[in-house]
Design an enzyme around this catalytic site. Sequence first.
Site, short mmCIF file in Angstrom:
data_model
loop_
_atom_site.label_atom_id
_atom_site.label_comp_id
_atom_site.label_asym_id
_atom_site.label_seq_id
_atom_site.Cartn_x
_atom_site.Cartn_y
_atom_site.Cartn_z
N GLU A 35 16.37 0.19 15.18
CA GLU A 35 17.61 -0.46 15.63
C GLU A 35 17.27 -1.60 16.57
O GLU A 35 16.41 -1.45 17.45
CB GLU A 35 18.51 0.55 16.35
N HIS A 166 30.14 14.36 21.69
CA HIS A 166 30.64 13.09 22.25
C HIS A 166 31.42 13.39 23.54
O HIS A 166 32.19 14.36 23.59
CB HIS A 166 31.56 12.40 21.23
P1 FAD Z 1 34.33 8.44 16.70
O1 FAD Z 1 33.64 9.02 15.53
O2 FAD Z 1 35.70 7.87 16.48
O3 FAD Z 1 34.42 9.57 17.81
C1 FAD Z 1 34.83 9.27 19.14
C2 FAD Z 1 35.50 10.51 19.74
O4 FAD Z 1 36.78 10.69 19.12
C3 FAD Z 1 34.74 11.80 19.52
O5 FAD Z 1 34.94 12.61 20.65
C4 FAD Z 1 35.42 12.39 18.30
O6 FAD Z 1 35.24 13.78 18.20
C5 FAD Z 1 36.86 12.01 18.57
N1 FAD Z 1 37.72 11.93 17.39
C6 FAD Z 1 37.39 11.41 16.18
N2 FAD Z 1 38.47 11.50 15.35
C7 FAD Z 1 39.48 12.07 16.04
C8 FAD Z 1 40.84 12.40 15.74
N3 FAD Z 1 41.37 12.20 14.54
N4 FAD Z 1 41.59 12.98 16.72
C9 FAD Z 1 41.07 13.20 17.96
N5 FAD Z 1 39.79 12.90 18.29
C10 FAD Z 1 39.00 12.34 17.36
N6 FAD Z 1 28.71 0.95 20.31
C11 FAD Z 1 28.89 -0.40 20.18
O7 FAD Z 1 29.76 -0.96 20.86
N7 FAD Z 1 28.13 -1.15 19.32
C12 FAD Z 1 27.18 -0.59 18.54
O8 FAD Z 1 26.51 -1.28 17.77
C13 FAD Z 1 26.94 0.82 18.65
N8 FAD Z 1 26.01 1.44 17.89
C14 FAD Z 1 25.86 2.80 17.97
C15 FAD Z 1 24.92 3.43 17.13
C16 FAD Z 1 24.74 4.81 17.19
C17 FAD Z 1 23.74 5.47 16.27
C18 FAD Z 1 25.51 5.59 18.10
C19 FAD Z 1 25.31 7.08 18.19
C20 FAD Z 1 26.43 4.97 18.94
C21 FAD Z 1 26.64 3.59 18.86
N9 FAD Z 1 27.57 2.93 19.67
C22 FAD Z 1 27.76 1.56 19.56
C23 FAD Z 1 28.35 3.68 20.65
C24 FAD Z 1 29.69 4.21 20.07
O9 FAD Z 1 30.54 3.10 19.79
C25 FAD Z 1 30.31 5.13 21.11
O10 FAD Z 1 29.55 6.29 21.26
C26 FAD Z 1 31.79 5.45 20.92
O11 FAD Z 1 32.27 6.05 22.12
C27 FAD Z 1 32.10 6.42 19.79
O12 FAD Z 1 31.92 5.85 18.59
P2 FAD Z 1 32.00 6.76 17.25
O13 FAD Z 1 31.95 5.82 16.13
O14 FAD Z 1 31.04 7.87 17.31
O15 FAD Z 1 33.50 7.32 17.43
#
Ligand code: FAD
Length: 304
Positions: A35, A166
């Site tokens: 990455e 998370h």
């Molecule tokens: P989600 O999958 O939406 O989850 C976030 C939270 O919401 C979790 O607690 C989940 O359980 C909860 N949730 C999901 N769906 C629901 C629902 N229907 N109802 C209630 N709760 C729900 N950030 C950046 O800004 N840029 C990047 O390029 C970037 N790259 C990343 C790469 C990796 C491999 C990782 C692990 C993280 C990265 N991040 C990046 C950080 C990421 O954006 C954050 O961790 C963010 O807080 C969560 O993103 P997510 O896509 O996992 O969210």
Amino acid sequence: MGKPIRFMKNQGRDIEGAMTIKETFEKKKPAISFEIFPPKRDTTLANIDETLEILSALHPDFISVTFGAGGSSTNNKTIAIAKKIKNTYGITPIVHMTCLNYTKNEILSFLEELKQDDIHNVLALRGDKNPQFEPKKEFNYATDLVKFIRENGEFEISGACYPECHPDSKTVVDDLIHLREKVDAGATHLISQLFFDNELFYEFEEKARIAGIKVPIEAGIMPVINKAQIERMVSICGASLPEKFRCILDKYENNKEALFDVGIIYAVNQIVDLIAHGVDGIHIYTMNNPIVAKRIYDEIKNLI
Ligand code: FAD
């Protein structure tokens, strides 16, 4: 279950003849990916070329490029760098894409750009909540983005997962339920948040499998080469520091060279153990430091 995967006109290949991400995981264990992030000030992207020169010589299965969570001007660089990875270095890129602070139209235009550049891999993310930016409220979770991407193009979609849960989730069970929803919506590959204790990853992986999540899960490894970096990372992502690692960091905190070596040795040990446990893939958070990535690669190249 999610919608069946539609037939892709080029089977989702970014590069003619190269394997798709799905095929990579079917044929190779562990897959290795790196990455990188778009440099903030380097508008010519010259420094990233130097980084990519070294990383591409290690022949990773793919390289992912991070994306701003909003209010950032670097997202066009994310796509430009992904293009370079594909066209100049012949490696499959994955474009990270966050959604909380973007409208559907904005996301559509990013997707359009990817289509024009023949880039087929997106890591669909929610993005962190930032009080400086008002969410656009058109996407609430990464799952919404996964669904939207599925409806608007032929992409292979990856998602993020969290071995230590998370921080927004009240319980591990909630987190796993939502992770399963993300996979059912169309994420066909997961990349984990960084962690320093492999046991936490194994426990998470087992629970994910019990929850019916069958897609490949890559383990996110961050080599920490200075104390400020580790403290920042731990405070941002909440990863716990095992006692043995804390003890090493305390011992060498004032010895820059030793700490550099120790960070690499620790990451290599984590990776060797993960490979021995049959991990699907290793995703190295390079922090744009290709020398660190190369040193790690040299240590594990005979194991992969
Ligand atoms: P989600 O999958 O939406 O989850 C976030 C939270 O919401 C979790 O607690 C989940 O359980 C909860 N949730 C999901 N769906 C629901 C629902 N229907 N109802 C209630 N709760 C729900 N950030 C950046 O800004 N840029 C990047 O390029 C970037 N790259 C990343 C790469 C990796 C491999 C990782 C692990 C993280 C990265 N991040 C990046 C950080 C990421 O954006 C954050 O961790 C963010 O807080 C969560 O993103 P997510 O896509 O996992 O969210």
